[in-house]
Design an enzyme around this catalytic site. Structure first.
Site, mmCIF file in Angstrom:
data_model
loop_
_atom_site.group_PDB
_atom_site.id
_atom_site.type_symbol
_atom_site.label_atom_id
_atom_site.label_comp_id
_atom_site.label_asym_id
_atom_site.label_seq_id
_atom_site.Cartn_x
_atom_site.Cartn_y
_atom_site.Cartn_z
ATOM 1 N N LEU A 101 57.220 22.037 77.516
ATOM 2 C CA LEU A 101 56.359 20.856 77.634
ATOM 3 C C LEU A 101 56.361 20.272 79.047
ATOM 4 O O LEU A 101 57.393 20.206 79.704
ATOM 5 C CB LEU A 101 56.808 19.792 76.630
ATOM 6 N N HIS A 102 55.184 19.872 79.489
ATOM 7 C CA HIS A 102 55.029 19.237 80.803
ATOM 8 C C HIS A 102 54.212 17.964 80.619
ATOM 9 O O HIS A 102 53.914 17.566 79.483
ATOM 10 C CB HIS A 102 54.355 20.208 81.782
ATOM 11 N N MET A 105 53.049 25.185 72.359
ATOM 12 C CA MET A 105 53.858 26.404 72.385
ATOM 13 C C MET A 105 55.121 26.140 73.212
ATOM 14 O O MET A 105 55.738 27.070 73.738
ATOM 15 C CB MET A 105 53.052 27.566 72.964
ATOM 16 N N HIS A 137 51.361 17.862 78.078
ATOM 17 C CA HIS A 137 51.736 17.658 76.670
ATOM 18 C C HIS A 137 52.162 16.199 76.444
ATOM 19 O O HIS A 137 51.841 15.610 75.407
ATOM 20 C CB HIS A 137 52.912 18.566 76.292
ATOM 21 N N LEU A 196 48.044 21.154 85.154
ATOM 22 C CA LEU A 196 49.389 21.423 84.627
ATOM 23 C C LEU A 196 49.291 22.520 83.572
ATOM 24 O O LEU A 196 48.401 22.494 82.722
ATOM 25 C CB LEU A 196 49.971 20.154 84.009
HETATM 26 O O1 PAF Z 1 47.081 25.375 73.525
HETATM 27 C C1 PAF Z 1 48.118 25.849 73.046
HETATM 28 O O2 PAF Z 1 49.228 25.565 73.487
HETATM 29 C C2 PAF Z 1 48.021 26.826 71.885
HETATM 30 O O3 PAF Z 1 46.928 27.656 71.979
HETATM 31 C C3 PAF Z 1 48.054 26.125 70.495
HETATM 32 C C4 PAF Z 1 46.855 25.224 70.293
HETATM 33 C C5 PAF Z 1 49.338 25.338 70.375
HETATM 34 C C6 PAF Z 1 48.021 27.178 69.391
HETATM 35 O O4 PAF Z 1 49.100 28.046 69.482
#
Ligand code: PAF
Length: 510
Positions: A32-33, A29, A36, A187
């Site tokens: 990003l850190h 979503m 991710h 995080l």
């Molecule tokens: O973990 C997340 O960031 C969200 O729940 C995901 C898996 C991207 C679904 O929107």
């Protein structure tokens, strides 16, 4: 490969046709850190597939409008981070792309109640339904081979594993351990919203969970009330703190070797989750099966890949058989045998070739125990009650703190009935005879005619499966793998996938 940004769902099909490769998919979503980044870099290092990162703030999984509005949006930075850490493509759809109004093709899913009504599901009504809906939609659009998800959102991971199973989706879920900041807090995109004071509180919360985990290793028990008291004394607002079975999310039972301690706290407007896995001992994998099923080769490779101890119980029975022949021990005399066994030591030592040697009473017998003479007597020796009792105890001592993969014929049924993963490895008689004949470790077998070898294997199977104590049978909860037609690496990869499905990756971290 040219890096691309895809913004329209219609473009996905075209892009997939052109890449000529399988896809690793990392849904996010945004904001990003390092958590991710770990997902993207793990995907990049896992295989040579193309890596696609999606960035989509899914409104369906926010139960609170304010939370959605406050959710950090850092798209330019996210694009840079994704590309510089291994993404080949980034998918940034709009709301209308994912949820076109009046589209009959959108399936609004419900997460399974058993998994979604616990923990975060208690207070975040509809959250997991939203997660399932968006991930199902994305998987159907992207059709990846692998889906990378963080263990930080453990409940989400379980629900999405369930989604993949129940919808029979052809995608493998790869999980990545929770990544923590310098001060130990997990995080999370929401950490940017924390004030200094709130950060201090979450640090306290995370360190209490970690303390509980370390205590559990020593004491094998946990006192939830004590932790709640400590958190309350710091005026930390606890949404939940639960000790559960890590896969069913039902209350943890005394007999569970691995359990989950999970909590959510509120810091101002921000809600934060954290968890640890409590373990009585490290995991155990039991691999049983008849001679020639590929057990030894597979078990050795598994041990190496998963950094586990390798326990070859068959070698222990062979070593004992060798000693009985060498010293003309009258193994039929039960009373005498009990006394003799008391003074026998069988140990494994790693040798310089990265293999292990087996020693009986300090004498190395690695090679000698592989002779046809030993093969022909070992089944009889291993059916003696005293011998089994003695060696099963020795094997349990070796496995006391876990962290091992053991091969044999009664590992899952008798030696380690609580092993986390039990495999019953087998193959047809034809295949097993062929393997024995070409096995460089069984020098004598190479000289025996293949028909005779088949007869010997059948005889051994019969003896092993029909002996009174610990016969060779598949444990009820073992997974049978028939290895005919599969390469060793294919079998090993399959078992490692099963292991990863049963053991959180996080438990492997020190
Ligand atoms: O973990 C997340 O960031 C969200 O729940 C995901 C898996 C991207 C679904 O929107």
């Amino acid at each position: 490969m040219k890096k691309v940004i895809i913004r329209k769902t219609e473009e996905i099909d075209n892009w997939r046709r052109n890449i000529n490769s399988e896809i690793n998919f990392i849904p996010t979503m945004g904001n990003l850190h390092n958590g991710h980044i770990k997902l993207i870099s793990t995907a990049k290092n896992d295989n040579s597939n193309v890596n696609l990162v999606s960035i989509f703030i899914n409104p369906l999984q926010f139960d609170n409008k304010l939370d959605l509005e406050n959710y950090p949006k850092t798209i330019d930075n996210d694009i840079k981070i994704s590309f510089s850490n291994g993404a080949d493509a980034i998918f940034i759809p709009s709301n209308e792309d994912i949820y076109p109004p009046n589209s009959k093709n959108i399936k609004f899913l419900k997460a399974p109640t058993e998994l979604s009504s616990a923990l975060c599901g208690l207070n975040r009504i509809g959250h997991f339904d939203g997660v399932c809906t968006v991930v199902y939609r994305l998987l159907n659009l992207i059709k990846p081979k692998n889906l990378y998800l963080g263990e930080k959102d453990w409940q989400q991971l379980l629900i999405l594993k369930n989604l993949v199973l129940s919808k029979k989706l052809n995608v493998a879920i790869k999980s990545v351990p929770t990544q923590r900041d310098f001060d130990g807090i997990p995080l999370s995109s929401r950490n940017v919203n924390l004030s200094k004071k709130e950060r201090k509180l979450i640090r306290f919360f995370s360190s209490e969970l970690l303390k509980a985990k370390n205590n559990f290793q020593q004491e094998k028990k946990i006192n939830l009330n004590e932790i709640i008291k400590k958190l309350s004394a710091k005026k930390i607002s606890i949404e939940y703190l639960e000790h559960l079975h890590p896969y069913t999310l039902q209350k943890a039972r005394v007999e569970d070797n691995i359990s989950l301690l999970a909590g959510a706290i509120r810091c101002g407007e921000t809600r934060l989750i954290d968890h640890v896995f409590l373990m009585k001992r490290r995991p155990i994998i039991a691999i049983d099966g008849p001679a020639g099923s590929g057990k030894s080769t597979v078990t050795k490779l598994m041990a190496k890949k998963l950094k586990l101890l390798y326990l070859d119980t068959g070698a222990m029975y062979r070593a004992l058989s060798w000693l009985f022949i060498k010293e003309s021990i009258d193994y039929k005399n039960e009373k005498k045998l009990q006394n003799i066994l008391k003074d026998i030591s069988i140990v494994f030592k790693s040798n310089t070739n990265l293999h292990q040697d087996v020693y009986v009473n300090n004498y190395c017998v690695t090679e000698e125990i592989r002779s046809e003479k030993i093969s022909s007597i070992v089944s009889k020796i291993s059916s003696i009650k005293e011998v089994r009792k003695f060696l099963v105890e020795e094997q349990r001592k070796i496995g006391e703190s876990g962290g091992l993969v053991a091969e044999g014929r009664d590992i899952g049924t008798t030696v380690f009935p609580h092993a986390e993963l039990k495999i019953f490895l087998t193959a047809s008689i034809d295949e097993r005879a062929k393997r024995r004949k070409s096995d460089k470790n069984c020098k004598d077998s190479q000289d025996i005619d293949i028909h005779k070898l088949k007869e010997l294997i059948k005889k051994r199977d019969f003896e092993d499966s029909n002996r009174e104590i610990s016969p060779l049978i598949k444990a009820n909860d073992a997974i049978e793998i028939i290895t005919d037609g599969y390469s060793i690496n294919e079998v090993v990869d399959k078992i490692i996938d099963l292991y990863n499905d049963k053991i959180p990756k996080e438990t492997e971290m020190k």
